[in-house]
Design a protein around this motif. Sequence first.
Motif, short mmCIF file in Angstrom:
data_model
loop_
_atom_site.label_atom_id
_atom_site.label_comp_id
_atom_site.label_asym_id
_atom_site.label_seq_id
_atom_site.Cartn_x
_atom_site.Cartn_y
_atom_site.Cartn_z
N PHE A 21 0.86 -1.36 0.06
CA PHE A 21 -0.05 0.22 0.11
C PHE A 21 0.86 1.34 0.06
N VAL A 22 1.93 1.20 0.73
CA VAL A 22 2.92 2.33 0.38
C VAL A 22 3.41 2.59 -0.90
N ILE A 23 3.53 1.43 -1.67
CA ILE A 23 4.15 1.63 -3.16
C ILE A 23 2.95 2.25 -4.02
N LEU A 24 1.70 1.58 -3.45
CA LEU A 24 0.59 2.33 -4.15
C LEU A 24 0.26 3.67 -4.19
N TRP A 25 0.50 4.21 -2.85
CA TRP A 25 0.43 5.63 -2.68
C TRP A 25 1.56 6.50 -3.38
N ASN A 26 2.87 5.69 -3.20
CA ASN A 26 3.86 6.47 -3.90
C ASN A 26 3.84 6.46 -5.34
N LYS A 27 3.26 5.66 -5.99
CA LYS A 27 3.21 5.59 -7.57
C LYS A 27 1.80 5.91 -8.01
N SER A 28 0.92 6.46 -7.07
CA SER A 28 -0.51 6.52 -7.41
C SER A 28 -0.58 7.63 -8.81
N GLY A 29 0.44 8.54 -8.85
CA GLY A 29 0.08 9.47 -9.79
C GLY A 29 0.51 8.81 -11.37
N HIS A 30 1.28 7.85 -11.40
CA HIS A 30 1.37 7.32 -12.59
C HIS A 30 1.22 5.75 -12.62
N LEU A 31 0.15 5.36 -12.09
CA LEU A 31 -0.28 4.11 -11.97
C LEU A 31 -1.00 3.55 -13.45
N VAL A 32 -0.45 2.38 -14.19
CA VAL A 32 -1.20 2.00 -15.15
C VAL A 32 -1.39 0.59 -14.96
N ILE A 33 -2.81 0.24 -14.93
CA ILE A 33 -3.32 -0.97 -14.60
C ILE A 33 -3.91 -1.45 -15.56
N GLN A 34 -3.39 -2.80 -16.28
CA GLN A 34 -4.02 -3.25 -17.44
C GLN A 34 -5.24 -4.32 -17.17
N SER A 35 -5.24 -4.65 -15.95
CA SER A 35 -6.43 -5.54 -15.65
C SER A 35 -7.32 -5.00 -14.64
N THR A 36 -8.05 -5.54 -13.90
CA THR A 36 -8.71 -5.22 -12.93
C THR A 36 -7.83 -4.73 -11.59
N PHE A 37 -8.34 -4.11 -10.70
CA PHE A 37 -7.59 -3.53 -9.76
C PHE A 37 -7.14 -4.77 -8.74
N SER A 38 -8.14 -5.46 -8.61
CA SER A 38 -8.13 -6.74 -7.56
C SER A 38 -6.81 -7.58 -8.13
N ALA A 39 -7.12 -7.85 -9.57
CA ALA A 39 -5.93 -8.75 -10.19
C ALA A 39 -4.52 -8.13 -10.07
N TYR A 40 -4.54 -6.68 -10.07
CA TYR A 40 -3.18 -6.05 -10.11
C TYR A 40 -2.68 -6.11 -8.59
N LEU A 41 -3.68 -6.11 -7.50
CA LEU A 41 -3.02 -6.29 -6.27
C LEU A 41 -2.62 -7.54 -6.04
N TYR A 42 -3.40 -8.62 -6.31
CA TYR A 42 -3.04 -10.02 -5.98
C TYR A 42 -1.68 -10.25 -6.78
N GLY A 43 -1.38 -9.91 -8.02
CA GLY A 43 -0.23 -10.04 -8.63
C GLY A 43 0.78 -9.24 -7.80
N MET A 44 0.76 -8.27 -7.37
CA MET A 44 1.66 -7.21 -6.53
C MET A 44 2.03 -8.27 -5.29
N VAL A 45 1.05 -8.76 -4.57
CA VAL A 45 1.26 -9.50 -3.51
C VAL A 45 2.09 -10.84 -3.87
N ARG A 46 1.72 -11.39 -4.90
CA ARG A 46 2.42 -12.62 -5.45
C ARG A 46 3.79 -12.26 -5.64
N TYR A 47 4.25 -11.20 -6.46
CA TYR A 47 5.57 -11.03 -6.61
C TYR A 47 6.37 -10.71 -5.45
N LYS A 48 5.99 -9.82 -4.78
CA LYS A 48 6.43 -9.49 -3.47
C LYS A 48 6.81 -10.90 -2.51
N VAL A 49 5.79 -11.84 -2.55
CA VAL A 49 6.04 -12.92 -1.87
C VAL A 49 7.22 -13.59 -2.58
N PHE A 50 7.18 -13.86 -3.76
CA PHE A 50 8.32 -14.38 -4.45
C PHE A 50 9.56 -13.87 -4.22
#
Length: 192
Positions: free
Chosen positions: A57-86
């Motif tokens: 969520f800190v990353i989300l806020w810091n990058k909020s001005g230039h977020l580019v989301i190609q899918s749904t927001f929930s899919a984007y968040l799940y992808g971020m969680v998966r990436y950070k876990v890996f």
Amino acid sequence: MKAYKNLADEALLELLKFSDRTAYEELYHRYWAILFRHARKMLSNDEEAKDLVQDLFVILWNKSGHLVIQSTFSAYLYGMVRYKVFDLIDKRKVQDRHLQSLESFIHQGEYTTDDTIRENELSKIIEREISMLPAKMREVFELSRKSHFSHQQISTEMDISHQTVKKQIYNALKILRPKLGGICLFLFFWIL
């Protein structure tokens, strides 16, 4: 705030691009618990899962001005969680390899004067960092790590709850890890 609850994720994201804090808070409240459960399921560790979701969520806020989301927001968040876990798992693997290499070196008995000097210097650095911990936290940490007391023994000795003991040790490690790194902590416990 109530009006924000009725907005779709896409509308909130548009507001977020203009640093709308209320839109951010609404997204946070919508997704924090879900993402925490998802991260905890993957990591099997509540504290790491909390830290990971907070970082997200800190990353989300810091990058909020230039977020580019190609899918749904929930899919984007799940992808971020998966990436950070890996990413966290990869860091653990690297750290484990370093620790195994160090253990192998130690067991082979290949000590030199330089190694002994480095260990002494490292021990002093660790002791200095421990001495800067808050008094109660330092006492709990030292009873655990130096005197090898169990959590229950520390609880009885200091007349505090078992949960307080666990939290104090967790907080001490959380403070020391970034300052000393995993290898320094490993050496600290090996040397003492």
